[in-house]
Design a protein around this motif. Sequence first.
Motif, short mmCIF file in Angstrom:
data_model
loop_
_atom_site.label_atom_id
_atom_site.label_comp_id
_atom_site.label_asym_id
_atom_site.label_seq_id
_atom_site.Cartn_x
_atom_site.Cartn_y
_atom_site.Cartn_z
N THR A 1 48.07 -8.85 11.56
CA THR A 1 49.22 -8.98 12.44
C THR A 1 48.93 -10.06 13.48
O THR A 1 47.78 -10.33 13.81
CB THR A 1 49.57 -7.66 13.16
N ASN A 2 50.01 -10.65 13.99
CA ASN A 2 49.84 -11.73 14.96
C ASN A 2 51.10 -11.86 15.80
O ASN A 2 52.19 -11.46 15.37
CB ASN A 2 49.55 -13.05 14.23
N ASP A 3 50.96 -12.45 16.98
CA ASP A 3 52.13 -12.74 17.80
C ASP A 3 52.98 -13.82 17.14
O ASP A 3 52.45 -14.78 16.58
CB ASP A 3 51.71 -13.19 19.19
N ASN A 4 54.29 -13.65 17.23
CA ASN A 4 55.24 -14.55 16.60
C ASN A 4 55.62 -15.67 17.55
O ASN A 4 56.10 -15.42 18.66
CB ASN A 4 56.49 -13.74 16.21
N ILE A 5 55.42 -16.92 17.13
CA ILE A 5 55.77 -18.06 17.98
C ILE A 5 57.07 -18.74 17.53
O ILE A 5 57.40 -19.82 18.01
CB ILE A 5 54.63 -19.10 17.99
N LEU A 6 57.81 -18.09 16.62
CA LEU A 6 59.06 -18.65 16.13
C LEU A 6 60.27 -18.18 16.93
O LEU A 6 61.39 -18.64 16.68
CB LEU A 6 59.27 -18.28 14.66
N THR A 7 60.07 -17.28 17.89
CA THR A 7 61.21 -16.70 18.60
C THR A 7 61.96 -17.74 19.41
O THR A 7 61.41 -18.77 19.81
CB THR A 7 60.75 -15.59 19.55
N MET A 8 63.23 -17.45 19.70
CA MET A 8 64.00 -18.33 20.56
C MET A 8 63.37 -18.40 21.95
O MET A 8 63.39 -19.45 22.60
CB MET A 8 65.45 -17.84 20.67
N ARG A 9 62.80 -17.31 22.37
CA ARG A 9 62.09 -17.27 23.66
C ARG A 9 60.98 -18.31 23.70
O ARG A 9 60.84 -19.06 24.67
CB ARG A 9 61.53 -15.85 23.85
N ASP A 10 60.21 -18.40 22.63
CA ASP A 10 59.12 -19.37 22.57
C ASP A 10 59.64 -20.79 22.41
O ASP A 10 59.07 -21.74 22.97
CB ASP A 10 58.18 -19.02 21.41
N ARG A 11 60.71 -20.95 21.65
CA ARG A 11 61.26 -22.29 21.43
C ARG A 11 61.83 -22.87 22.72
O ARG A 11 61.64 -24.06 23.02
CB ARG A 11 62.33 -22.25 20.33
N VAL A 12 62.51 -22.04 23.49
CA VAL A 12 63.04 -22.49 24.77
C VAL A 12 61.89 -22.83 25.72
O VAL A 12 61.92 -23.84 26.44
CB VAL A 12 63.98 -21.43 25.38
N SER A 13 60.87 -21.98 25.73
CA SER A 13 59.70 -22.24 26.57
C SER A 13 59.04 -23.57 26.21
O SER A 13 58.68 -24.37 27.09
CB SER A 13 58.68 -21.10 26.43
N TYR A 14 58.91 -23.82 24.90
CA TYR A 14 58.27 -25.08 24.47
C TYR A 14 59.14 -26.28 24.85
O TYR A 14 58.61 -27.33 25.26
CB TYR A 14 58.04 -25.06 22.96
N GLY B 1 56.52 -27.20 27.32
CA GLY B 1 55.51 -27.75 26.42
C GLY B 1 54.56 -26.71 25.87
O GLY B 1 53.54 -27.06 25.27
N ARG B 2 54.86 -25.42 26.05
CA ARG B 2 53.99 -24.37 25.51
C ARG B 2 54.83 -23.21 25.01
O ARG B 2 55.94 -22.97 25.49
CB ARG B 2 53.02 -23.86 26.58
N VAL B 3 54.29 -22.49 24.01
CA VAL B 3 54.89 -21.22 23.63
C VAL B 3 54.40 -20.16 24.60
O VAL B 3 53.33 -20.30 25.19
CB VAL B 3 54.55 -20.85 22.17
N ARG B 4 55.15 -19.09 24.76
CA ARG B 4 54.92 -18.19 25.90
C ARG B 4 53.58 -17.48 25.87
O ARG B 4 53.02 -17.17 26.91
CB ARG B 4 56.06 -17.15 25.94
N ARG B 5 53.04 -17.17 24.67
CA ARG B 5 51.81 -16.37 24.61
C ARG B 5 50.58 -17.17 25.02
O ARG B 5 49.55 -16.59 25.37
CB ARG B 5 51.61 -15.85 23.17
N PHE B 6 50.68 -18.50 25.01
CA PHE B 6 49.51 -19.34 25.26
C PHE B 6 49.74 -20.21 26.50
O PHE B 6 50.79 -20.82 26.65
CB PHE B 6 49.22 -20.23 24.05
N LYS B 7 48.73 -20.27 27.35
CA LYS B 7 48.83 -21.06 28.56
C LYS B 7 48.82 -22.55 28.23
O LYS B 7 48.34 -22.96 27.18
CB LYS B 7 47.65 -20.72 29.49
N LEU B 8 49.33 -23.34 29.17
CA LEU B 8 49.33 -24.78 28.97
C LEU B 8 47.92 -25.35 29.09
O LEU B 8 47.57 -26.32 28.42
CB LEU B 8 50.25 -25.45 30.00
N LEU B 9 47.09 -24.73 29.93
CA LEU B 9 45.69 -25.10 30.07
C LEU B 9 44.83 -23.85 29.99
O LEU B 9 45.19 -22.81 30.55
CB LEU B 9 45.43 -25.81 31.41
#
Length: 259
Positions: free
Chosen positions: A142-155, A159-167
């Motif tokens: 299992t893994n966190d999903n980075i395809l969500t609209m939430r992540d796409r808007v964040s990117y 410039g980043r998906v929500r689960r991962f920091k920019l730095l």
Amino acid sequence: MEAATSYPAGAPPTPDYENVPRGNTQKHVNREVLRYLLERSGLSSQSRVLDLSCGDGELLTLLRRYWPQATLVGSDIRSTAPAVPGLYYQQADLSQPFEIAPGAGAFDLVTSVSGVMMFGNTRTFIASSARHVRPGGQLLVTNDNILTMRDRVSYLFTGRVRRFKLLFEADEKITQLVQHQELKRLLEIHGLEVKEVFYTSFYTEDLLYLPLALLIYPFQWLSTRRLKNSTPQALRQQLFGFKSLLCRHYVMIAHKPAA
């Protein structure tokens, strides 16, 4: 390898899906993994199970409750075993090539819940995990999903998906952004066949992104369907279906072909 006290035999209780502990993952992940294992996996209640990056042993505790005769093995970097009755525990750095219980045979089921984002060498981890699956057995990741609209808007805006920091700090724990298609590819090149993918962890607040999801999904569906690739259409839709735009976690199940 450490062994805890043996667990007494007896008829397992009726599954209580409403009170499954969340553990160190997104909500409902352990619940849906348990539901799959008990209802759809086809695995025996006497299976040999290996949980990698087992943490505090939430999933193994559930399996012990419902599969009291199963052989349960866990591994993590922690030095002490989780308090799971009858558990065999082996400390290991799972970011490096590893061997669990040498000479004890392969496993009917190998699981890794929310683990691949924490390993510095995902390819090595998948290779070692696959090696521990017996022919005819299963590997569940299992893994966190980075395809969500939430992540796409964040990117789009940060410039980043929500689960991962920019730095990242030097001691950051969660750094490995593993795409769905890469995880699928790694499973396949190590002799496994992805049979099922499903999504979970929907949060009410993500309804805010529903209008965007309804707008984007037809384009995603058409692109996925027309792509020239050997992946069956049914599996493509499991990977990139509508739920992938709203649910925050996914479960990928791969089988090792029988010899």
